[in-house]
Motif scaffolding. Structure first.
Motif, mmCIF file in Angstrom:
data_model
loop_
_atom_site.group_PDB
_atom_site.id
_atom_site.type_symbol
_atom_site.label_atom_id
_atom_site.label_comp_id
_atom_site.label_asym_id
_atom_site.label_seq_id
_atom_site.Cartn_x
_atom_site.Cartn_y
_atom_site.Cartn_z
ATOM 1 N N GLY A 273 6.802 8.065 2.429
ATOM 2 C CA GLY A 273 6.826 7.056 1.384
ATOM 3 C C GLY A 273 7.422 5.744 1.811
ATOM 4 O O GLY A 273 7.547 4.825 0.997
ATOM 5 N N ASN B 127 5.057 3.138 0.981
ATOM 6 C CA ASN B 127 4.548 3.193 -0.387
ATOM 7 C C ASN B 127 5.367 2.244 -1.257
ATOM 8 O O ASN B 127 6.560 2.463 -1.474
ATOM 9 C CB ASN B 127 4.627 4.614 -0.935
ATOM 10 C CG ASN B 127 4.057 4.743 -2.337
ATOM 11 O OD1 ASN B 127 3.701 3.756 -2.977
ATOM 12 N ND2 ASN B 127 3.968 5.977 -2.818
ATOM 13 N N SER C 246 7.633 3.641 -3.921
ATOM 14 C CA SER C 246 8.689 4.579 -3.554
ATOM 15 C C SER C 246 10.043 3.877 -3.498
ATOM 16 O O SER C 246 10.142 2.732 -3.034
ATOM 17 C CB SER C 246 8.384 5.204 -2.188
ATOM 18 O OG SER C 246 9.500 5.949 -1.722
#
Length: 336
Positions: free
Chosen positions: A107, A110, A113
């Motif tokens: 993550g 991401n 995240s």
């Protein structure tokens, strides 16, 4: 983050500087570590250490100024803001870089995240991003659009020796490239697209060579970021860790504290030998073939010099664009 921002550049190589690391003893319990000396972000990272410490690592290599000038590459690298990334002679702490990879969470790339672009190293979290890697390289080139026409690309890379290169075709050999591109290939796989096997040129690698050689801008920071975060989440994929000097520089730029007993590794020197220009090479275009009369050369004022420098850069881009259009037309004529 778009699909293009998450591209992965997977490469292999055999002759770059690779190393195997002997894992050091670590505390049996995370509770035994103070916040200042804590190595692992969690128990999963601690368990992963034995695997991470045994992976090979491909380190960047330093290009010597004399050799860059001898192979007529310095001017190109300077103009395209790539010179600093090839001439850094910065040592790095291999153990810290391995801890970085070991702690990099899933993550990390991401945007939704809480761990987005943050990696725990030696008691605190550090930021990572394409911009920070670009700062380490001293290369802030924006990505320029480049039509991926592999007829044009392979014709350019081989000097016309090959005019077709489909996805079904095998990879090129470095000896099939022109002397200019075979030398540039050596630099690329050592510093920007590291891989363990250098006896082939894939289409992705060929596209990068083409961009550099024809002065099409590419985002080196983003490309490096994408490659590094592909190891996130304690991935066990069969690839060597890469970019240790760059990672260490990013950490140092954010105030990483180094222990007195830390072991450092000095990067190796990149050798550009004459054997790089052996093989099925076309003779490269040489500006020295054009004669300029002494009486035609005049000294420019500082203002005129700045204008002339910008004009030269513009004309070079036009020259490469027109050359590529000519190569494409020649390829179509030959195929018809």
């Amino acid at each position: 983050m778009s699909t293009g921002e998450k591209r992965r550049f997977k490469r292999k190589r055999t002759d770059l500087n690779t190393s195997e690391f002997v894992p050091a003893a670590v505390p049996d319990s995370l509770d035994e570590q103070s916040s200042e000396t804590r190595i692992f972000v969690n128990s999963a990272a601690k368990e992963f250490w034995l695997y991470a410490s045994g992976k090979k690592m491909i380190a960047e290599k330093v290009l010597v100024r004399v050799e860059a000038e001898e192979f007529n590459l310095k001017e190109l690298l300077v103009e395209e803001n790539l010179w600093a990334s090839t001439t850094r002679n910065s040592q790095y702490a291999e153990k810290i870089v391995r801890e970085f990879y070991c702690n990099m969470p899933a993550g990390v790339d991401n945007v939704e995240s809480p761990k987005y672009q943050r990696v725990f190293v030696r008691g605190r979290h550090y930021n990572i991003s394409p911009k920070l890697f670009a700062d380490a390289f001293e290369c802030w080139n924006p990505e320029e659009k480049c039509k991926e026409n592999f007829t044009v690309i392979v014709t350019e890379l081989t000097g016309g020796c090959k005019r077709t290169w489909s996805v079904r075709d095998s990879a090129l050999k470095p000896t099939e490239l022109t002397s200019f591109y075979s030398t540039l290939h050596k630099i690329v796989v050592a510093n920007w697209m590291p891989c363990r096997h250098t006896n082939t040129v894939s289409q992705k690698l060929g596209l990068l060579l083409f961009k550099i050689g024809t002065r099409v801008g590419f985002d080196l920071g983003e490309m490096t970021y994408d490659k590094i975060v592909s190891f996130a989440g304690r991935s066990k994929k069969n690839e060597s860790y890469v970019h240790p000097t760059t990672i260490f520089t990013v950490l140092l730029n954010q105030g990483l504290t180094i222990g007195a007993n830390e072991d450092f590794t000095q990067p190796e020197t990149l050798k550009l030998t004459s054997r790089l220009v052996h093989g099925v090479h076309m003779v490269d275009i040489n500006d020295n073939d054009v004669e300029v009369k002494e009486e035609e050369v005049e000294v420019l004022t500082p203002e005129a010099l700045a204008v002339a420098t910008d004009m030269v850069k513009f004309l070079r881009k036009q020259e490469y664009r027109l050359r590529n259009e000519r190569l494409l037309l020649e390829a179509r004529i030959a195929k018809s």
